[in-house]
Design an enzyme around this catalytic site. Structure first.
Site, PDB file in Angstrom:
ATOM      1  CB  CYS A 161      -0.661   0.561   1.157  1.00 19.83           C
ATOM      2  SG  CYS A 161      -2.460  -0.406   0.725  1.00 19.83           S
ATOM      3  CD  GLU A 195      -1.301  -6.144  -1.113  1.00 20.61           C
ATOM      4  OE1 GLU A 195      -0.352  -6.084  -0.961  1.00 20.61           O
ATOM      5  OE2 GLU A 195      -2.235  -6.540  -1.236  1.00 20.61           O
TER       6      GLU A 195
HETATM    7  N1  ACO Z   1      -4.310  13.319 -11.229  1.00 24.67           N
HETATM    8  C1  ACO Z   1      -3.182  12.855 -12.023  1.00 24.67           C
HETATM    9  N2  ACO Z   1      -2.176  12.378 -12.259  1.00 24.67           N
HETATM   10  C2  ACO Z   1      -2.058  12.017 -10.816  1.00 24.67           C
HETATM   11  C3  ACO Z   1      -2.771  12.694  -9.524  1.00 24.67           C
HETATM   12  C4  ACO Z   1      -3.477  13.037  -9.571  1.00 24.67           C
HETATM   13  N3  ACO Z   1      -4.271  13.376  -8.570  1.00 24.67           N
HETATM   14  N4  ACO Z   1      -1.536  12.342  -8.671  1.00 24.67           N
HETATM   15  C5  ACO Z   1      -0.412  11.652  -8.835  1.00 24.67           C
HETATM   16  N5  ACO Z   1      -0.374  11.722 -11.042  1.00 24.67           N
HETATM   17  C6  ACO Z   1       0.689  11.050 -11.595  1.00 24.67           C
HETATM   18  C7  ACO Z   1       0.728  11.678 -11.889  1.00 24.67           C
HETATM   19  O1  ACO Z   1       2.055  11.820 -13.620  1.00 24.67           O
HETATM   20  C8  ACO Z   1       2.196  12.509 -11.461  1.00 24.67           C
HETATM   21  O2  ACO Z   1       2.984  13.505 -11.733  1.00 24.67           O
HETATM   22  P1  ACO Z   1       2.864  15.569 -11.650  1.00 24.67           P
HETATM   23  O3  ACO Z   1       3.022  15.583 -10.878  1.00 24.67           O
HETATM   24  O4  ACO Z   1       4.504  15.480 -12.332  1.00 24.67           O
HETATM   25  O5  ACO Z   1       1.662  14.982 -12.990  1.00 24.67           O
HETATM   26  C9  ACO Z   1       2.689  11.345 -10.659  1.00 24.67           C
HETATM   27  O6  ACO Z   1       1.493  10.763 -10.790  1.00 24.67           O
HETATM   28  C10 ACO Z   1       3.398  11.586 -10.263  1.00 24.67           C
HETATM   29  O7  ACO Z   1       3.207  11.780  -8.662  1.00 24.67           O
HETATM   30  P2  ACO Z   1       3.592  11.957  -6.849  1.00 24.67           P
HETATM   31  O8  ACO Z   1       3.185  13.688  -6.526  1.00 24.67           O
HETATM   32  O9  ACO Z   1       4.857  12.051  -7.573  1.00 24.67           O
HETATM   33  O10 ACO Z   1       2.597  11.869  -6.139  1.00 24.67           O
HETATM   34  P3  ACO Z   1       1.464  11.558  -4.697  1.00 24.67           P
HETATM   35  O11 ACO Z   1       2.658  12.199  -4.175  1.00 24.67           O
HETATM   36  O12 ACO Z   1       0.837  12.772  -5.751  1.00 24.67           O
HETATM   37  O13 ACO Z   1       1.077  10.096  -4.406  1.00 24.67           O
HETATM   38  C11 ACO Z   1      -0.167   8.920  -4.505  1.00 24.67           C
HETATM   39  C12 ACO Z   1       1.074   9.557  -5.466  1.00 24.67           C
HETATM   40  C13 ACO Z   1       1.026   8.118  -3.687  1.00 24.67           C
HETATM   41  C14 ACO Z   1      -1.133   7.527  -5.660  1.00 24.67           C
HETATM   42  C15 ACO Z   1      -1.476   9.658  -4.139  1.00 24.67           C
HETATM   43  O14 ACO Z   1      -1.823   9.740  -4.888  1.00 24.67           O
HETATM   44  C16 ACO Z   1      -2.089   8.826  -2.510  1.00 24.67           C
HETATM   45  O15 ACO Z   1      -1.676   9.196  -1.866  1.00 24.67           O
HETATM   46  N6  ACO Z   1      -3.740   8.486  -3.144  1.00 24.67           N
HETATM   47  C17 ACO Z   1      -4.224   7.787  -2.439  1.00 24.67           C
HETATM   48  C18 ACO Z   1      -4.216   6.349  -2.059  1.00 24.67           C
HETATM   49  C19 ACO Z   1      -3.581   5.711  -2.771  1.00 24.67           C
HETATM   50  O16 ACO Z   1      -4.900   5.352  -3.987  1.00 24.67           O
HETATM   51  N7  ACO Z   1      -2.400   4.905  -3.161  1.00 24.67           N
HETATM   52  C20 ACO Z   1      -2.560   3.863  -4.354  1.00 24.67           C
HETATM   53  C21 ACO Z   1      -3.305   2.940  -4.201  1.00 24.67           C
HETATM   54  S1  ACO Z   1      -2.548   1.411  -5.394  1.00 24.67           S
HETATM   55  C22 ACO Z   1      -1.351   0.428  -3.472  1.00 24.67           C
HETATM   56  O17 ACO Z   1      -1.186   1.075  -3.027  1.00 24.67           O
HETATM   57  C23 ACO Z   1      -0.357  -0.617  -4.852  1.00 24.67           C
END
Ligand code: ACO
Ligand code: ZN
Length: 335
Positions: A161, A195
């Site tokens: 996660c 995962e």
């Molecule tokens: N919309 C579009 N693209 C996105 C978004 C968004 N809201 N969030 C991330 N991305 C993509 C983009 O390409 C982004 O790059 P950019 O900002 O240059 O465009 C890239 O991902 C990386 O973004 P980061 O800033 O490095 O990622 P962030 O710190 O925002 O974390 C995460 C990403 C962990 C998925 C976050 O959105 C989160 O915590 N979400 C809620 C929990 C979740 O869904 N976790 C994943 C579950 S699946 C698993 O755990 C295996």
């Protein structure tokens, strides 16, 4: 939502909260007041109030602002309860063992659930290691995000996660956490994959990460690079390498049905220049002090977790000799 205006809140457009049954609408953690996205199974007496207070250091959850303020004065913990394994500028990452710090990890899973739409584990944290990302300042190590990883994954998952607090999203921290998970895989010498299923945001983040990772390798490759090379250089599984190549239209078939890589170097370079211009942090292997876990079966059939390499591990040795946070005081757990 920033420190100067801690009452501002955040709700991404693409997320609907679980309302109407959702009772905790916001969490106060550190200086941030954050809108929750989903329900989490906190004990009923904590779920009744619209705001839940969470200590940013020990992750204890608290019902009222008054008690939270008192806790802040009493809580001596200023960083996560594990070994610091990575430090780069203000970013510091700790490895926390779910068996040794059960309550901290359970509290973390509950917090994460408020931003994860699929079911996660909350209580069975012992088989997992948790990698906690913090921002360091003179007060301590402030929680920013984390990922969890099974100590022993039968399906070669290198991440279970992942979550970045909404207050810190889109700053490259999710990307850095994913990069660290692959750095660990490369250290372990076996490719890994997250995962499944991935959430929508997880999928977006991974696809962006994989694309950049593969593009970098392609640009660096001299003449010939195989799927095997791409996998061992990145830590990605064959399947993820192939899926990324296909998704980006880089894999073609010749007249004999053989696949070959076909890419335009200028386009790849253009993409990487755009990514680098964002200035996102990347995992720097030399800044990692970590040795892989090895699971050993004892004669009694019990599973023992030991560290690869000499004992104590580099990470532990560093923790004993070095200050992970400005405040060296360590206090027993409070929950
Ligand atoms: N919309 C579009 N693209 C996105 C978004 C968004 N809201 N969030 C991330 N991305 C993509 C983009 O390409 C982004 O790059 P950019 O900002 O240059 O465009 C890239 O991902 C990386 O973004 P980061 O800033 O490095 O990622 P962030 O710190 O925002 O974390 C995460 C990403 C962990 C998925 C976050 O959105 C989160 O915590 N979400 C809620 C929990 C979740 O869904 N976790 C994943 C579950 S699946 C698993 O755990 C295996
Ligand atoms: Zn605390």
């Amino acid at each position: 939502m920033n420190k100067s205006n801690p009452s501002a809140s955040y709700r991404p457009h693409h997320h609907q909260s679980d309302a109407p049954e959702q009772k905790i609408h916001q969490i106060r953690i550190g200086d941030y007041l954050i809108d929750t996205w989903y329900n989490a199974p906190y004990p009923e007496e904590y779920s009744k109030r619209p705001i839940l207070y969470i200590c940013e250091y020990c992750l204890k959850y608290i019902k009222s602002e008054y008690t939270a303020n008192r806790h802040k004065l009493k809580c001596m913990v200023k960083y996560p309860p594990g070994d610091e394994i990575y430090r780069d500028g203000i970013v510091s990452i700790f490895e926390v063992d779910g068996r040794k710090n059960k309550i901290y990890c359970q509290n973390l899973c509950l917090l994460a659930k408020m931003f994860l739409d699929h079911k996660t584990l909350y209580y069975d944290v012992e088989p997992f290691l948790f990698y906690i990302m913090t921002e360091v300042d003179s007060e301590g190590c402030h929680f920013v995000g984390y990922f969890s990883k099974e100590k022993r994954s039968l399906l070669d998952y290198n991440l279970s996660c992942i979550m970045t607090l909404p207050s810190h999203q889109r700053k490259g921290y999710g990307n850095l956490l994913v990069d660290i998970s692959y750095l660990l895989s490369r250290k372990e010498g076996k490719p890994g994959s997250p995962e499944k299923p991935l959430s929508d945001l997880g999928m977006l983040s991974y696809r962006a990460y994989w694309k950049t990772c593969i593009f970098r390798q392609l640009l660096q490759a001299k003449d010939f690079i195989s799927i095997q090379d791409l996998s061992s250089k990145t830590g990605m599984t064959f399947d993820d390498v192939i899926a990324t190549l296909q998704l980006n239209h880089l894999l073609r078939k010749d007249e004999h049905g053989q696949y070959f890589l076909d890419f335009d170097e200028a386009l790849i370079k253009h993409h990487l220049d755009r990514v680098d211009a964002k200035g996102y942090p990347y995992a720097q292997p030399e800044k990692l002090t970590w040795a892989p876990f090895l699971i050993a079966k004892t004669a009694l059939g019990m599973l023992n977790v030991v560290r690869d390499g000499s004992s104590p591990t580099t990470a532990t040795a560093q923790k004993e000799n070095e200050l992970p946070a400005p405040n060296k005081k360590k206090s027993p757990r409070r929950k």
